[in-house]
Write a protein that holds these residues in place. Sequence first.
Motif, PDB file in Angstrom:
ATOM      1  N   MET A  27      -2.788  39.227  -0.517  1.00  0.00           N
ATOM      2  CA  MET A  27      -1.285  39.572  -0.860  1.00  0.00           C
ATOM      3  C   MET A  27      -1.401  39.304  -2.282  1.00  0.00           C
ATOM      4  O   MET A  27      -2.239  38.518  -2.781  1.00  0.00           O
ATOM      5  CB  MET A  27      -0.343  38.546  -0.340  1.00  0.00           C
ATOM      6  CG  MET A  27       0.789  38.732  -0.682  1.00  0.00           C
ATOM      7  SD  MET A  27       2.109  37.941   0.479  1.00  0.00           S
ATOM      8  CE  MET A  27       1.880  36.181   0.351  1.00  0.00           C
ATOM      9  N   PHE A  28      -0.644  40.133  -3.042  1.00  0.00           N
ATOM     10  CA  PHE A  28      -0.541  40.103  -4.400  1.00  0.00           C
ATOM     11  C   PHE A  28       1.085  39.825  -4.841  1.00  0.00           C
ATOM     12  O   PHE A  28       1.878  39.882  -4.008  1.00  0.00           O
ATOM     13  CB  PHE A  28      -0.847  41.576  -5.080  1.00  0.00           C
ATOM     14  CG  PHE A  28      -2.163  41.791  -5.632  1.00  0.00           C
ATOM     15  CD1 PHE A  28      -2.706  41.551  -7.072  1.00  0.00           C
ATOM     16  CD2 PHE A  28      -3.112  41.857  -4.641  1.00  0.00           C
ATOM     17  CE1 PHE A  28      -3.993  41.748  -7.338  1.00  0.00           C
ATOM     18  CE2 PHE A  28      -4.438  42.161  -5.166  1.00  0.00           C
ATOM     19  CZ  PHE A  28      -4.879  42.030  -6.627  1.00  0.00           C
ATOM     20  N   ALA A  29       1.132  38.831  -5.873  1.00  0.00           N
ATOM     21  CA  ALA A  29       2.423  38.634  -6.373  1.00  0.00           C
ATOM     22  C   ALA A  29       2.779  39.388  -7.541  1.00  0.00           C
ATOM     23  O   ALA A  29       2.059  39.506  -8.414  1.00  0.00           O
ATOM     24  CB  ALA A  29       2.521  37.222  -6.618  1.00  0.00           C
ATOM     25  N   VAL A  30       3.974  40.145  -7.684  1.00  0.00           N
ATOM     26  CA  VAL A  30       4.566  40.586  -9.180  1.00  0.00           C
ATOM     27  C   VAL A  30       5.619  39.881  -9.488  1.00  0.00           C
ATOM     28  O   VAL A  30       6.659  39.702  -8.633  1.00  0.00           O
ATOM     29  CB  VAL A  30       4.816  42.226  -8.745  1.00  0.00           C
ATOM     30  CG1 VAL A  30       5.596  42.545 -10.012  1.00  0.00           C
ATOM     31  CG2 VAL A  30       3.504  42.883  -8.327  1.00  0.00           C
ATOM     32  N   ILE A  31       5.660  39.173 -10.802  1.00  0.00           N
ATOM     33  CA  ILE A  31       6.509  38.374 -11.059  1.00  0.00           C
ATOM     34  C   ILE A  31       7.275  39.052 -12.236  1.00  0.00           C
ATOM     35  O   ILE A  31       6.532  39.217 -13.453  1.00  0.00           O
ATOM     36  CB  ILE A  31       6.099  37.094 -11.445  1.00  0.00           C
ATOM     37  CG1 ILE A  31       5.491  36.502 -10.116  1.00  0.00           C
ATOM     38  CG2 ILE A  31       6.881  36.255 -12.140  1.00  0.00           C
ATOM     39  CD1 ILE A  31       4.285  35.331 -10.556  1.00  0.00           C
ATOM     40  N   VAL A  32       8.386  39.331 -12.077  1.00  0.00           N
ATOM     41  CA  VAL A  32       9.396  40.025 -13.111  1.00  0.00           C
ATOM     42  C   VAL A  32       9.882  39.244 -14.101  1.00  0.00           C
ATOM     43  O   VAL A  32      10.520  38.168 -13.836  1.00  0.00           O
ATOM     44  CB  VAL A  32      10.510  40.873 -12.565  1.00  0.00           C
ATOM     45  CG1 VAL A  32      10.796  41.850 -13.433  1.00  0.00           C
ATOM     46  CG2 VAL A  32       9.677  41.757 -11.497  1.00  0.00           C
ATOM     47  N   ALA A  33       9.249  39.164 -15.514  1.00  0.00           N
ATOM     48  CA  ALA A  33      10.060  38.211 -16.605  1.00  0.00           C
ATOM     49  C   ALA A  33      10.121  38.900 -17.763  1.00  0.00           C
ATOM     50  O   ALA A  33      10.154  38.366 -18.864  1.00  0.00           O
ATOM     51  CB  ALA A  33       8.802  37.296 -16.779  1.00  0.00           C
ATOM     52  N   GLY A  34      10.635  40.217 -17.592  1.00  0.00           N
ATOM     53  CA  GLY A  34      10.783  41.109 -18.770  1.00  0.00           C
ATOM     54  C   GLY A  34      12.054  41.161 -19.321  1.00  0.00           C
ATOM     55  O   GLY A  34      12.539  41.907 -20.520  1.00  0.00           O
ATOM     56  N   GLY A  35      13.184  40.486 -18.771  1.00  0.00           N
ATOM     57  CA  GLY A  35      14.466  40.195 -19.373  1.00  0.00           C
ATOM     58  C   GLY A  35      14.699  39.583 -20.979  1.00  0.00           C
ATOM     59  O   GLY A  35      13.867  39.019 -21.400  1.00  0.00           O
ATOM     60  N   THR A  36      16.040  39.762 -21.263  1.00  0.00           N
ATOM     61  CA  THR A  36      15.968  39.155 -22.702  1.00  0.00           C
ATOM     62  C   THR A  36      16.600  37.571 -22.604  1.00  0.00           C
ATOM     63  O   THR A  36      16.524  37.031 -23.589  1.00  0.00           O
ATOM     64  CB  THR A  36      17.255  40.065 -23.681  1.00  0.00           C
ATOM     65  OG1 THR A  36      18.459  39.893 -22.682  1.00  0.00           O
ATOM     66  CG2 THR A  36      16.544  41.397 -23.760  1.00  0.00           C
ATOM     67  N   GLY A  37      16.974  37.024 -21.393  1.00  0.00           N
ATOM     68  CA  GLY A  37      17.641  35.888 -21.303  1.00  0.00           C
ATOM     69  C   GLY A  37      18.865  35.500 -22.060  1.00  0.00           C
ATOM     70  O   GLY A  37      19.030  34.414 -22.618  1.00  0.00           O
ATOM     71  N   GLU A  38      19.773  36.636 -22.236  1.00  0.00           N
ATOM     72  CA  GLU A  38      20.760  36.724 -23.154  1.00  0.00           C
ATOM     73  C   GLU A  38      21.655  35.590 -22.908  1.00  0.00           C
ATOM     74  O   GLU A  38      22.320  34.890 -23.555  1.00  0.00           O
ATOM     75  CB  GLU A  38      21.457  37.993 -23.327  1.00  0.00           C
ATOM     76  CG  GLU A  38      22.520  37.783 -24.210  1.00  0.00           C
ATOM     77  CD  GLU A  38      21.992  37.736 -25.552  1.00  0.00           C
ATOM     78  OE1 GLU A  38      22.996  37.389 -26.180  1.00  0.00           O
ATOM     79  OE2 GLU A  38      21.165  38.420 -26.056  1.00  0.00           O
ATOM     80  N   ARG A  39      22.079  35.365 -21.405  1.00  0.00           N
ATOM     81  CA  ARG A  39      22.998  34.422 -20.857  1.00  0.00           C
ATOM     82  C   ARG A  39      22.218  33.009 -21.258  1.00  0.00           C
ATOM     83  O   ARG A  39      23.201  31.884 -21.663  1.00  0.00           O
ATOM     84  CB  ARG A  39      22.987  34.347 -19.323  1.00  0.00           C
ATOM     85  CG  ARG A  39      23.881  35.537 -19.055  1.00  0.00           C
ATOM     86  CD  ARG A  39      24.296  35.947 -17.648  1.00  0.00           C
ATOM     87  NE  ARG A  39      24.946  34.743 -17.016  1.00  0.00           N
ATOM     88  CZ  ARG A  39      24.919  34.370 -15.785  1.00  0.00           C
ATOM     89  NH1 ARG A  39      24.185  35.076 -14.909  1.00  0.00           N
ATOM     90  NH2 ARG A  39      25.745  33.221 -15.400  1.00  0.00           N
TER      91      ARG A  39
ATOM     92  N   ALA B  63       5.829  48.726 -13.188  1.00  0.00           N
ATOM     93  CA  ALA B  63       4.844  48.483 -14.020  1.00  0.00           C
ATOM     94  C   ALA B  63       3.870  47.485 -13.162  1.00  0.00           C
ATOM     95  O   ALA B  63       2.544  47.400 -13.195  1.00  0.00           O
ATOM     96  CB  ALA B  63       5.216  47.705 -15.334  1.00  0.00           C
ATOM     97  N   GLY B  64       4.264  46.429 -12.601  1.00  0.00           N
ATOM     98  CA  GLY B  64       3.667  45.587 -11.959  1.00  0.00           C
ATOM     99  C   GLY B  64       2.878  46.229 -10.883  1.00  0.00           C
ATOM    100  O   GLY B  64       1.608  45.874 -10.491  1.00  0.00           O
ATOM    101  N   VAL B  65       3.435  47.010 -10.114  1.00  0.00           N
ATOM    102  CA  VAL B  65       2.847  47.727  -8.824  1.00  0.00           C
ATOM    103  C   VAL B  65       1.700  48.645  -9.508  1.00  0.00           C
ATOM    104  O   VAL B  65       0.551  48.697  -8.676  1.00  0.00           O
ATOM    105  CB  VAL B  65       3.830  48.709  -8.067  1.00  0.00           C
ATOM    106  CG1 VAL B  65       3.051  49.517  -6.961  1.00  0.00           C
ATOM    107  CG2 VAL B  65       4.911  47.558  -7.396  1.00  0.00           C
ATOM    108  N   GLY B  66       1.772  49.204 -10.562  1.00  0.00           N
ATOM    109  CA  GLY B  66       0.618  49.912 -11.162  1.00  0.00           C
ATOM    110  C   GLY B  66      -0.529  49.306 -11.376  1.00  0.00           C
ATOM    111  O   GLY B  66      -1.388  49.824 -11.791  1.00  0.00           O
ATOM    112  N   ALA B  67      -0.155  47.872 -11.623  1.00  0.00           N
ATOM    113  CA  ALA B  67      -1.385  47.258 -12.194  1.00  0.00           C
ATOM    114  C   ALA B  67      -2.155  46.526 -10.834  1.00  0.00           C
ATOM    115  O   ALA B  67      -3.256  46.080 -10.761  1.00  0.00           O
ATOM    116  CB  ALA B  67      -1.011  45.929 -12.774  1.00  0.00           C
ATOM    117  N   LEU B  68      -1.677  46.817  -9.605  1.00  0.00           N
ATOM    118  CA  LEU B  68      -2.411  46.728  -8.512  1.00  0.00           C
ATOM    119  C   LEU B  68      -3.761  47.430  -8.182  1.00  0.00           C
ATOM    120  O   LEU B  68      -3.804  48.750  -9.080  1.00  0.00           O
ATOM    121  CB  LEU B  68      -1.488  46.868  -7.100  1.00  0.00           C
ATOM    122  CG  LEU B  68      -0.329  46.320  -6.918  1.00  0.00           C
ATOM    123  CD1 LEU B  68       0.525  46.844  -5.913  1.00  0.00           C
ATOM    124  CD2 LEU B  68      -0.600  44.615  -6.567  1.00  0.00           C
TER     125      LEU B  68
END
Length: 195
Positions: free
Chosen positions: A1-13, A81-86
């Motif tokens: 199993m692979f994990a794709v962790i999405v952390a690309g937001g701006t964190g504005e809140r 983008a994460g899936v493309g790196a699999l």
Amino acid sequence: MFAVIVAGGTGERLRASAPAPVPVKPLLEDATGRRLIDRVLDACTSCRGRIVVSGPVPLPADVTLVREDPPLAGPAAGIAAGVGALPPDFTGDVIVLPADLARPEAVVAGLTGPGVVSADGHLQPLIFRAPAGQLRAACSGNLVDAPVMRIIRALDLPVIRMSAATVADVDTWEDALEHGFTHRRTHGHTPGKEG
């Protein structure tokens, strides 16, 4: 199993609600110096590989860092983008997680098979597990600024029910306080030590 962790937001809140400047959200630290992103990475150590979708952040050597194109194109583009790196020949399951989960170990433990998480009746489209082949197909086409639900609808996954407490995330400074991420150190500056 692979994990794709999405952390690309701006964190504005988070930035808007914090009483002082804070680092980018994945780099928020608890009192021991453990970062928010570290908790999620540690929850995925049993995975064959871990892929983080983010701007430049320091990560362990065995973690792959990628960026959505263009940057800040939204979480659906980030997932793609994460899936493309699999690895091209990988055919197992992929778990997709946001980088700001407060209790990622509990979330990963509940992802025992393909499915998308629903917490107290509210679908959580950034938390799911899917076979790699289906996920690659669901991520085809232009996903810039597209809703993540476009990917979820294409996958047609069963629902995995979890509690809202299990899937809690750190969106605001109040959330950070609640979950122990109160360390305000920023790069090159420690509060109370003026240079």
